[in-house]
Design a protein around this motif. Structure first.
Motif, PDB file in Angstrom:
ATOM      1  N   VAL A  96       0.834  -1.211   0.000  1.00  0.00           N
ATOM      2  CA  VAL A  96       0.000   0.000   0.000  1.00  0.00           C
ATOM      3  C   VAL A  96       0.866   1.257   0.000  1.00  0.00           C
ATOM      4  CG1 VAL A  96      -1.643   1.332   1.369  1.00  0.00           C
ATOM      5  CG2 VAL A  96      -2.002  -1.113   1.042  1.00  0.00           C
ATOM      6  N   ALA A  97       1.956   1.247   0.765  1.00  0.00           N
ATOM      7  CA  ALA A  97       2.834   2.425   0.800  1.00  0.00           C
ATOM      8  C   ALA A  97       3.446   2.690  -0.569  1.00  0.00           C
ATOM      9  CB  ALA A  97       3.933   2.228   1.852  1.00  0.00           C
ATOM     10  N   LEU A  98       3.881   1.649  -1.261  1.00  0.00           N
ATOM     11  CA  LEU A  98       4.453   1.829  -2.596  1.00  0.00           C
ATOM     12  C   LEU A  98       3.395   2.314  -3.591  1.00  0.00           C
ATOM     13  CD1 LEU A  98       6.806  -1.284  -2.893  1.00  0.00           C
ATOM     14  CD2 LEU A  98       7.470   1.101  -2.576  1.00  0.00           C
ATOM     15  N   CYS A  99       2.226   1.660  -3.570  1.00  0.00           N
ATOM     16  CA  CYS A  99       1.168   2.057  -4.506  1.00  0.00           C
ATOM     17  C   CYS A  99       0.692   3.482  -4.234  1.00  0.00           C
ATOM     18  CB  CYS A  99      -0.010   1.091  -4.415  1.00  0.00           C
ATOM     19  SG  CYS A  99       0.346  -0.581  -4.989  1.00  0.00           S
ATOM     20  N   SER A 100       0.506   3.821  -2.976  1.00  0.00           N
ATOM     21  CA  SER A 100       0.029   5.167  -2.630  1.00  0.00           C
ATOM     22  C   SER A 100       1.060   6.230  -2.979  1.00  0.00           C
ATOM     23  CB  SER A 100      -0.317   5.235  -1.143  1.00  0.00           C
ATOM     24  OG  SER A 100      -1.340   4.328  -0.809  1.00  0.00           O
ATOM     25  N   THR A 101       2.335   5.945  -2.721  1.00  0.00           N
ATOM     26  CA  THR A 101       3.376   6.944  -2.977  1.00  0.00           C
ATOM     27  C   THR A 101       3.611   7.126  -4.472  1.00  0.00           C
ATOM     28  OG1 THR A 101       4.439   6.386  -0.867  1.00  0.00           O
ATOM     29  CG2 THR A 101       5.747   7.594  -2.488  1.00  0.00           C
ATOM     30  N   ILE A 102       3.793   6.027  -5.190  1.00  0.00           N
ATOM     31  CA  ILE A 102       4.052   6.136  -6.634  1.00  0.00           C
ATOM     32  C   ILE A 102       2.834   6.705  -7.355  1.00  0.00           C
ATOM     33  CG2 ILE A 102       4.582   4.841  -8.721  1.00  0.00           C
ATOM     34  CD1 ILE A 102       6.151   2.883  -6.986  1.00  0.00           C
ATOM     35  N   GLY A 103       1.650   6.153  -7.067  1.00  0.00           N
ATOM     36  CA  GLY A 103       0.440   6.658  -7.695  1.00  0.00           C
ATOM     37  C   GLY A 103       0.148   8.098  -7.326  1.00  0.00           C
ATOM     38  N   GLY A 104       0.354   8.449  -6.055  1.00  0.00           N
ATOM     39  CA  GLY A 104       0.116   9.824  -5.628  1.00  0.00           C
ATOM     40  C   GLY A 104       1.060  10.813  -6.281  1.00  0.00           C
ATOM     41  N   ILE A 105       2.336  10.417  -6.457  1.00  0.00           N
ATOM     42  CA  ILE A 105       3.293  11.300  -7.123  1.00  0.00           C
ATOM     43  C   ILE A 105       2.896  11.518  -8.582  1.00  0.00           C
ATOM     44  CG2 ILE A 105       5.667  11.427  -7.962  1.00  0.00           C
ATOM     45  CD1 ILE A 105       6.542  10.146  -5.330  1.00  0.00           C
ATOM     46  N   GLN A 168      -4.710   9.955  -1.125  1.00  0.00           N
ATOM     47  CA  GLN A 168      -5.148  11.342  -1.296  1.00  0.00           C
ATOM     48  C   GLN A 168      -4.150  12.325  -0.687  1.00  0.00           C
ATOM     49  OE1 GLN A 168      -7.587  11.245  -3.300  1.00  0.00           O
ATOM     50  NE2 GLN A 168      -7.927   9.067  -2.963  1.00  0.00           N
ATOM     51  N   ALA A 169      -3.590  12.005   0.465  1.00  0.00           N
ATOM     52  CA  ALA A 169      -2.620  12.906   1.098  1.00  0.00           C
ATOM     53  C   ALA A 169      -1.381  13.068   0.230  1.00  0.00           C
ATOM     54  CB  ALA A 169      -2.243  12.380   2.479  1.00  0.00           C
ATOM     55  N   THR A 170      -0.917  11.974  -0.373  1.00  0.00           N
ATOM     56  CA  THR A 170       0.254  12.052  -1.251  1.00  0.00           C
ATOM     57  C   THR A 170      -0.044  12.896  -2.481  1.00  0.00           C
ATOM     58  OG1 THR A 170       0.884   9.837  -0.501  1.00  0.00           O
ATOM     59  CG2 THR A 170       1.984  10.684  -2.455  1.00  0.00           C
ATOM     60  N   ILE A 171      -1.253  12.762  -3.024  1.00  0.00           N
ATOM     61  CA  ILE A 171      -1.633  13.582  -4.179  1.00  0.00           C
ATOM     62  C   ILE A 171      -1.590  15.071  -3.817  1.00  0.00           C
ATOM     63  CG2 ILE A 171      -3.561  14.188  -5.691  1.00  0.00           C
ATOM     64  CD1 ILE A 171      -4.386  11.257  -5.675  1.00  0.00           C
ATOM     65  N   LYS A 172      -2.150  15.430  -2.674  1.00  0.00           N
ATOM     66  CA  LYS A 172      -2.187  16.841  -2.288  1.00  0.00           C
ATOM     67  C   LYS A 172      -0.786  17.377  -2.006  1.00  0.00           C
ATOM     68  CE  LYS A 172      -6.595  17.145  -2.617  1.00  0.00           C
ATOM     69  NZ  LYS A 172      -7.162  17.889  -3.762  1.00  0.00           N
ATOM     70  N   LEU A 173       0.060  16.582  -1.348  1.00  0.00           N
ATOM     71  CA  LEU A 173       1.426  17.028  -1.073  1.00  0.00           C
ATOM     72  C   LEU A 173       2.205  17.256  -2.357  1.00  0.00           C
ATOM     73  CD1 LEU A 173       2.350  14.699   1.932  1.00  0.00           C
ATOM     74  CD2 LEU A 173       2.004  17.162   2.016  1.00  0.00           C
ATOM     75  N   THR A 174       2.094  16.309  -3.286  1.00  0.00           N
ATOM     76  CA  THR A 174       2.830  16.440  -4.547  1.00  0.00           C
ATOM     77  C   THR A 174       2.300  17.599  -5.370  1.00  0.00           C
ATOM     78  OG1 THR A 174       3.167  14.038  -4.523  1.00  0.00           O
ATOM     79  CG2 THR A 174       3.591  15.196  -6.588  1.00  0.00           C
ATOM     80  N   ALA A 213       6.297  13.739  -0.363  1.00  0.00           N
ATOM     81  CA  ALA A 213       5.647  12.437  -0.547  1.00  0.00           C
ATOM     82  C   ALA A 213       6.509  11.308  -0.006  1.00  0.00           C
ATOM     83  CB  ALA A 213       5.348  12.209  -2.033  1.00  0.00           C
ATOM     84  N   MET A 214       7.814  11.393  -0.207  1.00  0.00           N
ATOM     85  CA  MET A 214       8.709  10.357   0.309  1.00  0.00           C
ATOM     86  C   MET A 214       8.772  10.399   1.838  1.00  0.00           C
ATOM     87  SD  MET A 214       9.560   8.800  -2.386  1.00  0.00           S
ATOM     88  CE  MET A 214      10.776   7.693  -1.679  1.00  0.00           C
ATOM     89  N   ARG A 215       8.757  11.592   2.394  1.00  0.00           N
ATOM     90  CA  ARG A 215       8.769  11.692   3.859  1.00  0.00           C
ATOM     91  C   ARG A 215       7.444  11.234   4.466  1.00  0.00           C
ATOM     92  NH1 ARG A 215      11.894  16.396   2.542  1.00  0.00           N
ATOM     93  NH2 ARG A 215      10.040  17.709   2.435  1.00  0.00           N
ATOM     94  N   ASN A 216       6.375  11.273   3.679  1.00  0.00           N
ATOM     95  CA  ASN A 216       5.063  10.824   4.155  1.00  0.00           C
ATOM     96  C   ASN A 216       4.895   9.311   4.039  1.00  0.00           C
ATOM     97  OD1 ASN A 216       2.277  11.592   5.031  1.00  0.00           O
ATOM     98  ND2 ASN A 216       1.727  10.680   3.063  1.00  0.00           N
ATOM     99  N   MET A 217       5.804   8.626   3.367  1.00  0.00           N
ATOM    100  CA  MET A 217       5.660   7.199   3.097  1.00  0.00           C
ATOM    101  C   MET A 217       5.577   6.348   4.376  1.00  0.00           C
ATOM    102  SD  MET A 217       7.906   5.035   0.375  1.00  0.00           S
ATOM    103  CE  MET A 217       7.395   3.415  -0.205  1.00  0.00           C
TER     104      MET A 217
END
Length: 309
Positions: A96-105, A168-174, A213-217
């Motif tokens: 989930v962390a990989l999918c959320s981070t890569i997809g969010g970025i 969603q959080a990763t999307i907003k941060l990026t 986004a990486m720091r949020n992972m």
């Protein structure tokens, strides 16, 4: 009248502040709790003395030398199931962390670059931003129940549900970082130099926008553990008799009412300790990330210079 000469000290131009050295010992100690969780997950077959899904003794035995955490209502070893529960939590957390981070970025970068433009791409960017606003307003548990109810109870459905909750959080941060980077002068210079928008985005925008986004992972990892346990507790998590902490706590409530506390307390302790360990280890990310990012940029520029020559 005598003239008074006033000597003025000539100040040297201020030097650029040196980068604060990283306390590697402190960083290593900060990562130890997370490393302990990963070690338990990896070496679960060596640590657990019994099969986690097999009845090995009488039901509801108290903790003893043979069964460190006792047995549950069907006679399965609670210690073995708790250890294997760490493996389940880490597997879901990493995916989930990989999918959320890569997809969010990727989505956040697309929204930040296209939402202010005209045409189809701008319309799609604004639509994705609005969908993200709507999804972020829905409680995670409710969104997870809806997604699992639509897709059916499976590991893939759980991964999709938890990813939708946390991306969603990763999307907003990026997106926020992309909007900041777009105003930098070097992007205008790259545009004047004839670089295509795609190359400019990949070479300049993305590398300078992924830091938050990486720091949020690690926080995504910890929230995944909480949401997975919550969905398991209400009965929409992994299928029984898979050793998952939330399901173990839920199935042990009847034993807890009878005074047999161990089948519910030990998984609860592991959930709390895991989340605290991940949160503590995430404090070291802001110290390490600038150093890693600087080294990656330096290596990229060196390889690019060597390739050009």
């Amino acid at each position: 009248m005598a003239e008074t000469l006033i000597a003025k000290t000539v100040q040297a131009p201020p030097r650029r502040a040196a980068r604060k050295p990283i306390g590697w010992l402190r960083v290593t100690l900060a990562f130890l709790p997370l490393a302990a969780i990963l070690a338990i997950a990896i070496f679960a077959p060596l640590i657990a003395p019994y099969d986690p899904v097999t009845t090995v003794a009488a039901s509801r035995l108290p903790p003893s030398a043979d069964h460190l955490f006792g047995t549950d209502a069907v006679g399965m070893d609670v210690f073995s199931r708790t250890i294997y529960g760490a493996r389940v939590a880490v597997q879901f957390g990493v995916i989930v962390a990989l999918c959320s981070t890569i997809g969010g970025i990727l989505i956040g970068t697309f929204i930040g670059l296209s939402e202010s433009s005209r045409g189809v791409l701008g319309w799609i960017g604004r639509l994705l931003n609005q969908i993200s606003d709507y999804l972020i307003a829905i409680p995670s548990i409710i969104l997870g129940i809806v997604v699992v109810g639509i897709m059916g109870s499976s590991d893939f459905a759980l991964i999709v549900a938890i990813t939708l909750c946390l991306i969603q959080a990763t999307i907003k941060l990026t997106r926020a970082e992309v909007l900041r980077v777009r105003r930098e002068a070097y992007l205008e210079a790259a545009k004047l130099a004839g670089e295509s928008p795609l190359r400019s985005a990949l070479v300049h925008v993305v590398p300078n926008s992924i830091g938050p986004a990486m720091r949020n992972m690690p926080l995504v990892f910890g929230n995944c553990v909480i949401i997975l346990a919550s969905l398991g507790f209400i009965g929409v998590g992994v299928k029984a008799p898979t050793p998952e902490w939330g399901y173990m706590i839920s199935s042990a409530l009847s034993s807890l009412m009878l005074g047999r506390w161990w089948p519910a307390i030990f998984p609860s302790i592991f959930v709390a300790l895991s989340v605290l360990a991940i949160a503590y280890s995430s404090r070291a990310i802001p110290q390490v990330w600038p150093y890693l990012a600087a080294n990656v940029k330096k290596r990229f520029r060196t390889e690019r210079k060597n390739g050009a020559s």
